[in-house]
Design a protein around this motif. Structure first.
Motif, PDB file in Angstrom:
ATOM      1  N   THR A   5      60.227  17.509  32.550  1.00 43.11           N
ATOM      2  CA  THR A   5      60.282  18.550  31.522  1.00 43.11           C
ATOM      3  C   THR A   5      59.124  18.401  30.544  1.00 43.11           C
ATOM      4  OG1 THR A   5      62.682  18.680  31.708  1.00 43.11           O
ATOM      5  CG2 THR A   5      61.687  19.558  29.705  1.00 43.11           C
ATOM      6  N   ASP A   6      58.869  17.158  30.141  1.00 43.99           N
ATOM      7  CA  ASP A   6      57.744  16.903  29.237  1.00 43.99           C
ATOM      8  C   ASP A   6      56.431  17.349  29.861  1.00 43.99           C
ATOM      9  OD1 ASP A   6      59.407  15.803  27.350  1.00 43.99           O
ATOM     10  OD2 ASP A   6      59.000  13.722  27.926  1.00 43.99           O
ATOM     11  N   GLY A   7      56.275  17.066  31.153  1.00 40.66           N
ATOM     12  CA  GLY A   7      55.044  17.441  31.835  1.00 40.66           C
ATOM     13  C   GLY A   7      54.863  18.941  31.915  1.00 40.66           C
ATOM     14  N   ARG A   8      55.957  19.654  32.170  1.00 45.59           N
ATOM     15  CA  ARG A   8      55.867  21.114  32.249  1.00 45.59           C
ATOM     16  C   ARG A   8      55.534  21.697  30.878  1.00 45.59           C
ATOM     17  NH1 ARG A   8      54.119  25.386  34.899  1.00 45.59           N
ATOM     18  NH2 ARG A   8      55.535  27.188  34.868  1.00 45.59           N
ATOM     19  N   GLN A   9      56.134  21.177  29.838  1.00 47.13           N
ATOM     20  CA  GLN A   9      55.838  21.670  28.495  1.00 47.13           C
ATOM     21  C   GLN A   9      54.372  21.443  28.142  1.00 47.13           C
ATOM     22  OE1 GLN A   9      58.719  19.725  25.990  1.00 47.13           O
ATOM     23  NE2 GLN A   9      60.252  21.332  26.301  1.00 47.13           N
ATOM     24  N   ALA A  10      53.853  20.273  28.508  1.00 49.17           N
ATOM     25  CA  ALA A  10      52.448  19.985  28.240  1.00 49.17           C
ATOM     26  C   ALA A  10      51.544  20.929  29.027  1.00 49.17           C
ATOM     27  CB  ALA A  10      52.136  18.533  28.590  1.00 49.17           C
ATOM     28  N   GLU A  11      51.936  21.218  30.273  1.00 45.45           N
ATOM     29  CA  GLU A  11      51.152  22.129  31.100  1.00 45.45           C
ATOM     30  C   GLU A  11      51.111  23.526  30.493  1.00 45.45           C
ATOM     31  OE1 GLU A  11      51.198  23.926  35.691  1.00 45.45           O
ATOM     32  OE2 GLU A  11      52.871  22.725  34.931  1.00 45.45           O
ATOM     33  N   LEU A  12      52.267  24.010  30.067  1.00 51.11           N
ATOM     34  CA  LEU A  12      52.327  25.346  29.481  1.00 51.11           C
ATOM     35  C   LEU A  12      51.563  25.404  28.161  1.00 51.11           C
ATOM     36  CD1 LEU A  12      56.032  26.376  30.217  1.00 51.11           C
ATOM     37  CD2 LEU A  12      53.959  27.086  31.432  1.00 51.11           C
ATOM     38  N   ARG A  13      51.666  24.342  27.381  1.00 51.42           N
ATOM     39  CA  ARG A  13      50.924  24.301  26.105  1.00 51.42           C
ATOM     40  C   ARG A  13      49.420  24.389  26.359  1.00 51.42           C
ATOM     41  NH1 ARG A  13      52.820  19.971  24.531  1.00 51.42           N
ATOM     42  NH2 ARG A  13      54.483  20.767  23.198  1.00 51.42           N
ATOM     43  N   GLU A  14      48.947  23.619  27.330  1.00 48.99           N
ATOM     44  CA  GLU A  14      47.520  23.621  27.652  1.00 48.99           C
ATOM     45  C   GLU A  14      47.076  24.979  28.195  1.00 48.99           C
ATOM     46  OE1 GLU A  14      44.306  21.231  30.498  1.00 48.99           O
ATOM     47  OE2 GLU A  14      46.410  20.630  30.453  1.00 48.99           O
ATOM     48  N   ASN A  15      47.877  25.537  29.105  1.00 49.42           N
ATOM     49  CA  ASN A  15      47.532  26.841  29.678  1.00 49.42           C
ATOM     50  C   ASN A  15      47.501  27.927  28.611  1.00 49.42           C
ATOM     51  OD1 ASN A  15      47.440  25.631  32.172  1.00 49.42           O
ATOM     52  ND2 ASN A  15      49.373  26.502  32.905  1.00 49.42           N
ATOM     53  N   LEU A  16      48.466  27.884  27.700  1.00 50.54           N
ATOM     54  CA  LEU A  16      48.519  28.894  26.649  1.00 50.54           C
ATOM     55  C   LEU A  16      47.304  28.785  25.734  1.00 50.54           C
ATOM     56  CD1 LEU A  16      49.974  31.152  25.130  1.00 50.54           C
ATOM     57  CD2 LEU A  16      51.306  29.398  23.935  1.00 50.54           C
ATOM     58  N   GLN A  17      46.925  27.567  25.388  1.00 55.38           N
ATOM     59  CA  GLN A  17      45.758  27.410  24.526  1.00 55.38           C
ATOM     60  C   GLN A  17      44.499  27.923  25.212  1.00 55.38           C
ATOM     61  OE1 GLN A  17      45.826  26.366  21.203  1.00 55.38           O
ATOM     62  NE2 GLN A  17      43.827  27.362  21.427  1.00 55.38           N
ATOM     63  N   LYS A  18      44.356  27.642  26.509  1.00 56.21           N
ATOM     64  CA  LYS A  18      43.198  28.140  27.251  1.00 56.21           C
ATOM     65  C   LYS A  18      43.195  29.669  27.288  1.00 56.21           C
ATOM     66  CE  LYS A  18      42.522  24.159  30.311  1.00 56.21           C
ATOM     67  NZ  LYS A  18      42.625  23.659  31.721  1.00 56.21           N
ATOM     68  N   ALA A  19      44.371  30.258  27.477  1.00 61.57           N
ATOM     69  CA  ALA A  19      44.452  31.717  27.511  1.00 61.57           C
ATOM     70  C   ALA A  19      44.098  32.316  26.154  1.00 61.57           C
ATOM     71  CB  ALA A  19      45.851  32.156  27.932  1.00 61.57           C
TER      72      ALA A  19
END
Length: 241
Positions: A5-19
């Motif tokens: 879960t932590d990994g998915r949240q980090a992934e989404l956070r990173e993707n959102l910032q890039k977007a």
């Protein structure tokens, strides 16, 4: 909380910032304010947990293109603005109106009638975008006779009038998908021209929903007010169940 879960949240956070960075850069390059474009997260096939994570990261607008998924996710996330972006059957209009605030895919008068009836029954106002076909700009679609859907630019005024006159509906603007094989700048410039003509008759219909992961930069250059991002935020989609 699991490491997964932590990994998915980090992934989404990173993707959102890039977007967000990409949207901001495209706005600056076009001489536009960064807050002039709304990101709509398209969560097709992804779980409600991803929606909640994106909401916690500040995403306010979420979209679905299947009524079944909208029913599964929207009731538990009613603080978000839900956009229905897929082809809509008239018999699903009541369900979509109950759960969403915006429909991006209005393409025929029979759907206008169904949405109006549903909105009146639900005692709400539904914002409607006219889906415009840009098929003539896509070489692949022209060659095969296929289309991503939508009303022709010539038929937009008539459909717009139907929405504007319908009880419970608000004409919000236009939406399109760049056709296969198209130069996205050329296609979205055509959509911008349709939007300009529409606003000359309906001043409040200023939304332009255009641009996805592969072509959002062109869409923003051509005036998009809303970009619909799925893969850029959530990654490769799992198969439909």
């Amino acid at each position: 909380m699991s490491s997964g879960t932590d990994g998915r949240q980090a992934e989404l956070r990173e993707n959102l910032q890039k977007a967000r960075d990409r949207i901001g850069a495209a706005c600056r390059a076009a001489g536009r304010a960064e807050d002039s474009v709304t990101l709509v997260a398209i969560t097709k096939t992804f779980p409600i947990e991803d929606v909640r994570t994106l909401a916690a990261l500040g995403v306010t607008d979420v979209g679905e293109n299947r009524e079944q998924e909208l029913k599964a996710k929207a009731p538990d996330t009613s603080d978000l603005t839900w956009h229905f972006v897929g082809q809509l059957q008239s018999n699903k209009a009541r369900s979509v109106v109950r759960l969403a605030q915006v429909v991006h895919s209005v393409d025929r008068k029979s759907l206008v009638s169904a949405l109006s009836k549903a909105a009146v029954a639900e005692q709400k106002t539904m914002r409607c975008l006219l889906q415009v076909s840009l098929a003539e700009y896509g070489s692949a679609e022209a060659a095969t006779g296929t289309s991503r859907g939508g009303v022709t630019p010539a038929d937009v005024p008539e459909l717009a009038a139907a929405v504007a006159e319908a009880d419970g509906l608000e004409l919000g603007g236009v939406m399109a998908v760049a056709p296969l094989g198209a130069d996205p700048d050329e296609a979205f410039a055509a959509l911008r021209a349709v939007s300009s003509r529409l606003r000359s008759e309906h001043a409040g219909a200023g939304w332009i929903s255009a641009g996805m992961t592969g072509d959002l930069d062109a869409a923003i250059r051509q005036g998009a007010t809303h970009v619909r991002l799925g893969r850029a935020l959530l990654g490769t989609r799992p198969p439909l169940g």
